[in-house]
Design an enzyme around this catalytic site. Structure first.
Site, short mmCIF file in Angstrom:
data_model
loop_
_atom_site.label_atom_id
_atom_site.label_comp_id
_atom_site.label_asym_id
_atom_site.label_seq_id
_atom_site.Cartn_x
_atom_site.Cartn_y
_atom_site.Cartn_z
N GLY A 1 -32.69 -6.96 -3.23
CA GLY A 1 -32.49 -8.66 -3.43
C GLY A 1 -32.11 -8.79 -4.95
O GLY A 1 -32.30 -8.22 -5.63
N ALA A 2 -31.17 -9.74 -4.66
CA ALA A 2 -30.31 -9.89 -5.93
C ALA A 2 -31.03 -10.26 -7.23
O ALA A 2 -30.90 -9.74 -8.30
CB ALA A 2 -29.38 -11.34 -5.51
N ASP B 1 -26.40 -13.58 -2.56
CA ASP B 1 -26.00 -12.54 -3.50
C ASP B 1 -25.05 -12.83 -4.51
O ASP B 1 -25.18 -12.35 -5.70
CB ASP B 1 -25.63 -11.15 -2.96
N GLN C 1 -34.17 -5.22 6.68
CA GLN C 1 -35.01 -5.88 5.69
C GLN C 1 -36.01 -6.99 6.42
O GLN C 1 -37.17 -7.36 6.07
CB GLN C 1 -34.12 -6.33 4.54
N ASN D 1 -23.91 -12.83 1.15
CA ASN D 1 -25.46 -12.51 1.45
C ASN D 1 -25.38 -11.45 2.48
O ASN D 1 -24.10 -11.16 2.83
CB ASN D 1 -25.85 -13.82 1.99
N LYS D 2 -26.29 -11.04 2.92
CA LYS D 2 -26.51 -9.78 3.78
C LYS D 2 -25.66 -10.03 4.99
O LYS D 2 -25.67 -11.08 5.64
CB LYS D 2 -28.00 -9.70 4.00
N ARG E 1 -24.87 -1.43 -7.89
CA ARG E 1 -24.50 -2.12 -6.55
C ARG E 1 -23.50 -3.46 -6.77
O ARG E 1 -24.02 -4.16 -7.98
CB ARG E 1 -26.01 -2.81 -5.80
O1 MRU Z 1 -29.08 -5.21 0.22
P1 MRU Z 1 -30.13 -6.20 0.09
O2 MRU Z 1 -31.40 -5.92 0.69
O3 MRU Z 1 -30.41 -6.05 -1.51
O4 MRU Z 1 -29.82 -7.52 0.18
C1 MRU Z 1 -30.46 -8.54 -0.15
C2 MRU Z 1 -29.94 -9.97 0.46
O5 MRU Z 1 -28.93 -9.89 0.94
C3 MRU Z 1 -30.59 -11.26 0.08
O6 MRU Z 1 -30.57 -12.06 0.94
C4 MRU Z 1 -30.13 -11.50 -1.34
O7 MRU Z 1 -30.16 -10.80 -2.05
C5 MRU Z 1 -31.01 -12.89 -1.84
S1 MRU Z 1 -32.53 -12.23 -2.14
C6 MRU Z 1 -33.71 -13.62 -2.72
#
Ligand code: MRU
Length: 355
Positions: free
Chosen positions: A57-58, A249, A208, A259-260, A99
């Site tokens: 999560g960012a 992100d 997730q 984003n994801k 990442r």
């Molecule tokens: O690969 P991840 O689980 O780190 O990806 C997370 C996401 O895409 C979230 O939507 C994003 O980081 C926002 S978290 C507040």
């Protein structure tokens, strides 16, 4: 890295805890089956934890990287300031390589380096300031997310009185340091009696939504319905969804949002059904150095995330895979971006940064 036993209570959820000179991370790869924490004692362990998504999560990645910088800094054996700063840059470089997409990682590392450069005095004093900055980044994130949650209430549709909100991935306490961005807006809506239920996309391939968002909702007593990603458009057509709220992100200056993976198709489906589509993120997620989303580096992860579920291989040998972890939603598909300074149309981000 060492593993600690499950604590008595998991609510509230704090995924990153500074305790007795180490960083305790909730191991997010084990949830919801097992709640364990992992003790991180140096920068290499922190880099590994970020890469393997023990912490994810960012905003949480940003905070974890800040602590990683401090853990590395405290091991530097020199009294010479320049040599200390050079070695700190090497630690920063190692953490940057974990990442590539979430800009909060780079933002937090830059802030830690700036602290080191701007602190005068001995190496020991620099180390003390670095810990203080990591703790400040963590404390600010909690406050920021609470503000984002409350600011989001102002833009959520006022009809119906209780909303059904679709979200993607996990953007909650686990993805931040204890409240959440998109899930923070949802938590605030729940607190104010404005939420009917959350629809959580399972979020292939790492699940997730199915694993983490549903777990957090259960902790909070928020009604949650998990759907597979390919059910979202159908749910919209059935009239089950009043609004979509997702995290980010990296947001570029024009409002394009990484984003994801799967967020982009959700935004297209929401537009087709005239459902408002909100992005909730702290200002630290906005990368004003990049003009458009085409410039955002998109992480590609190992194909096993697609072809394997647990110990079971889903696909035959000889197949090729493509596993981008994020996609970019163009600004024109986004109704508003909700930050700690309020909600704005994606095109107004530049103005916001100057306030
Ligand atoms: O690969 P991840 O689980 O780190 O990806 C997370 C996401 O895409 C979230 O939507 C994003 O980081 C926002 S978290 C507040």
């Amino acid at each position: 890295m060492s593993t600690n036993p499950t604590p008595q209570s998991t609510n509230p959820v704090y995924p990153i805890i500074w305790q007795e000179d180490t960083v305790l991370l909730i191991d997010q790869t084990q949830l919801p089956e097992k709640y364990t924490t992992v003790a991180i004692t140096n920068s290499q362990e922190m880099a590994q934890a970020i890469k393997t998504m023990v912490v994810r999560g960012a905003p949480a990645i940003g905070v974890a990287a800040a602590y990683g910088m401090y853990l590395g800094a405290r091991e530097i054996q020199t009294t010479d300031r320049d040599s200390f700063l050079n070695q700190l840059e090497e630690i920063a470089q190692q953490l940057r390589q974990t990442r590539p997409t979430a800009v909060n990682l780079f933002w937090a590392i830059a802030r830690m380096l700036e602290t080191a450069r701007e602190t005068s005095g001995s190496v020991e004093q620099l180390q003390v300031s670095l810990l203080a900055t990591a703790q400040a980044i963590q404390a600010e994130d909690l406050e920021t997310c609470q503000t984002i949650g409350d600011r989001g209430l102002a833009v959520l549709p006022s009809h119906p009185q209780q909303l059904s909100v679709l979200t993607h991935c996990n953007t909650g306490a686990l993805a931040t340091v204890g409240y959440g961005t998109a899930l923070g807006v949802i938590r605030s809506a729940w607190r104010e009696g404005r939420l009917n239920r959350v629809y959580a996309d399972e979020t292939r391939p790492r699940l997730q939504g199915a694993k983490l968002t549903s777990w957090e909702c259960v902790q909070e007593g928020i009604p949650v319905t998990v759907i597979t990603d390919n059910m979202a458009a159908h749910c919209m057509k059935q009239g089950l969804i009043d609004a979509v709220v997702v995290g980010a992100d990296r947001i570029t200056a024009n409002g394009d949002t990484a984003n994801k993976i799967g967020t982009y198709s959700l935004a297209i489906a929401a537009a087709a059904h005239k459902i408002p589509f909100f992005v909730a993120a702290p200002l630290s997620t906005i990368d004003f150095k990049l003009a458009t989303g085409c410039e955002i580096p998109i992480e590609e992860r190992h194909p096993s995330e697609i072809y394997q579920v647990g110990a079971t291989r889903l696909c035959p040998e000889g197949v090729e895979f493509y596993n981008p972890a994020f996609d970019v939603t163009p600004a024109e598909l986004i109704t508003a971006i909700i930050t700690e300074k309020g909600a704005v149309a994606p095109g107004e981000l530049v103005d916001l940064s100057n306030k």
